[in-house]
Design an enzyme around this catalytic site. Structure first.
Site, short mmCIF file in Angstrom:
data_model
loop_
_atom_site.label_atom_id
_atom_site.label_comp_id
_atom_site.label_asym_id
_atom_site.label_seq_id
_atom_site.Cartn_x
_atom_site.Cartn_y
_atom_site.Cartn_z
N ARG A 32 0.83 -1.22 0.00
CA ARG A 32 0.00 0.00 0.00
C ARG A 32 0.86 1.28 0.00
O ARG A 32 0.46 2.30 -0.53
CB ARG A 32 -0.94 -0.05 1.23
CG ARG A 32 -2.01 1.03 1.26
CD ARG A 32 -3.03 0.75 2.35
NE ARG A 32 -3.71 1.95 2.77
CZ ARG A 32 -4.88 2.38 2.28
NH1 ARG A 32 -5.50 1.70 1.36
NH2 ARG A 32 -5.44 3.50 2.72
N ILE A 58 -7.01 7.84 -1.67
CA ILE A 58 -6.97 6.37 -1.63
C ILE A 58 -7.89 6.02 -0.46
O ILE A 58 -7.82 6.64 0.61
CB ILE A 58 -5.53 5.84 -1.43
CG1 ILE A 58 -5.50 4.30 -1.29
CG2 ILE A 58 -4.84 6.45 -0.24
CD1 ILE A 58 -4.08 3.71 -1.25
N SER A 59 -8.81 5.05 -0.65
CA SER A 59 -9.81 4.74 0.38
C SER A 59 -9.15 4.11 1.62
O SER A 59 -8.07 3.53 1.53
CB SER A 59 -10.85 3.77 -0.18
OG SER A 59 -11.47 4.32 -1.32
N HIS A 60 -9.88 4.18 2.77
CA HIS A 60 -9.42 3.53 4.01
C HIS A 60 -9.18 2.04 3.74
O HIS A 60 -9.94 1.42 2.99
CB HIS A 60 -10.53 3.56 5.06
CG HIS A 60 -10.83 4.91 5.63
ND1 HIS A 60 -11.44 5.91 4.92
CD2 HIS A 60 -10.62 5.40 6.88
CE1 HIS A 60 -11.59 6.96 5.71
NE2 HIS A 60 -11.09 6.69 6.89
#
Ligand code: SAM
Length: 213
Positions: A32, A58-60
């Site tokens: 990530r 960027i999403s959780h």
């Protein structure tokens, strides 16, 4: 590098109720930190949405895990993603063995994501454009995942899901949406399941919000 942080992130996801081992393994092995903006790598595995430029995020980790779990991905399935963003969600789906077709509206983000995904050595096709219209030339898909919030469910996306397939999309206002799953049966009817309330950036485009939102 980042192995400890990645394992800690996965422990946190288990505690939040993510049980699909295929999702957890894919997220533990997807770097990530390579999908966030320079200088933010040390925060990449925290339960946060992070800026990726151009007003996007960027999403959780939890959102990515939940959405990947709800899709029930099988190896070799064809999955279309609307809203490539950083490319992280696409990379996780690739790691789960899916063939990913991903669309991003912003040209710069799309180019960056393509570079990252190429270095992951996975099966994907990417396009810059308005994903609210779907991708007719590659349809139908086993599943479609929309990672931006829509005002209504785009008609083309409903049409481009296979019978037996799934469309996962946040629907609601620009500020808050219900993450909603539509499962298509053999008569092309849909069963609708509300998963939970989440906040996404707006899906812009012909079947999304106008540019002013
Ligand atoms: N899935 C991404 C990731 O893993 O980093 C996060 C997606 S971000 C929350 C939402 C993305 O949707 C943004 O990059 C935005 O530019 C994109 N977007 C918004 N409207 C779109 C549209 N009509 N077609 C394609 N992408 C769109």
């Amino acid at each position: 590098m980042y192995r400890k942080q990645s394992a800690k992130m996965v422990n946190h996801l288990r505690k939040r109720g993510i049980t699909d081992e295929q999702v957890l393994t894919a997220m533990e092995s997807t770097p990530r930190h390579k999908f966030v903006a320079a200088g933010m790598e040390f925060q990449a595995y925290e339960e946060k949405a992070l800026p990726i430029g151009f007003g996007q995020t960027i999403s959780h980790p939890y959102t990515v895990a939940l959405m990947s779990q709800v899709l029930q991905v099988q190896k070799g399935q064809r999955i279309m993603e609307i809203g490539t963003g950083s490319g992280y969600q696409a990379a996780v789906l690739c790691r789960m063995g899916a063939q990913v077709f991903t669309i991003e509206k912003n040209t710069s983000l799309s180019r960056l994501a393509e570079k990252r995904l190429k270095s992951m050595n996975c099966h994907f096709v990417i396009r810059t454009g308005d994903g609210s219209l779907g991708w007719q030339s590659y349809a139908p898909f086993d599943a479609i995942i929309v990672t931006a919030g829509a005002p209504v469910v785009p008609r083309n996306l409903l049409q481009q899901v296979k019978e037996g397939g799934r469309l996962l999309i946040p629907v609601g206002t620009a500020a808050s949406q219900e993450l909603t799953l539509f499962v298509k049966d053999e008569q092309s009817s849909f069963r609708k399941i509300i998963i939970e309330n989440l906040n996404f950036v707006p899906l812009k485009g012909v079947d999304g919000w106008s540019e002013e939102v």
